[in-house]
Design a protein around this motif. Structure first.
Motif: not given
Length: 64
Positions: A5, A15, A30
């Motif tokens: 991330r 994303q 995710s």
């Protein structure tokens, strides 16, 4: 992989954008970022192609 991330955000990508670049969907990205799953071999190859591995080498603690 919280570090994924951090890298993605440093690149300025959502994303969805990262998923498009490596051939998956934002839900899978995710799941990786939240530590539910690890990227498969194909995804790791694509992440390496985008520079993730080189970026990791410059981080003080890439296991977080």
């Amino acid at each position: 992989m919280r570090i994924l991330r951090t890298w993605r955000q440093a690149k300025g990508w959502t994303q969805t954008e990262l998923a498009r670049r490596i051939g998956t969907d934002k839900y899978q990205v995710s799941r990786w970022e939240n530590g539910h799953f690890k990227p498969c071999r194909m995804a790791r190859v694509q992440l390496r192609r985008l520079g993730f591995e080189m970026w990791l080498r410059g981080q003080p603690d890439w296991t977080a």
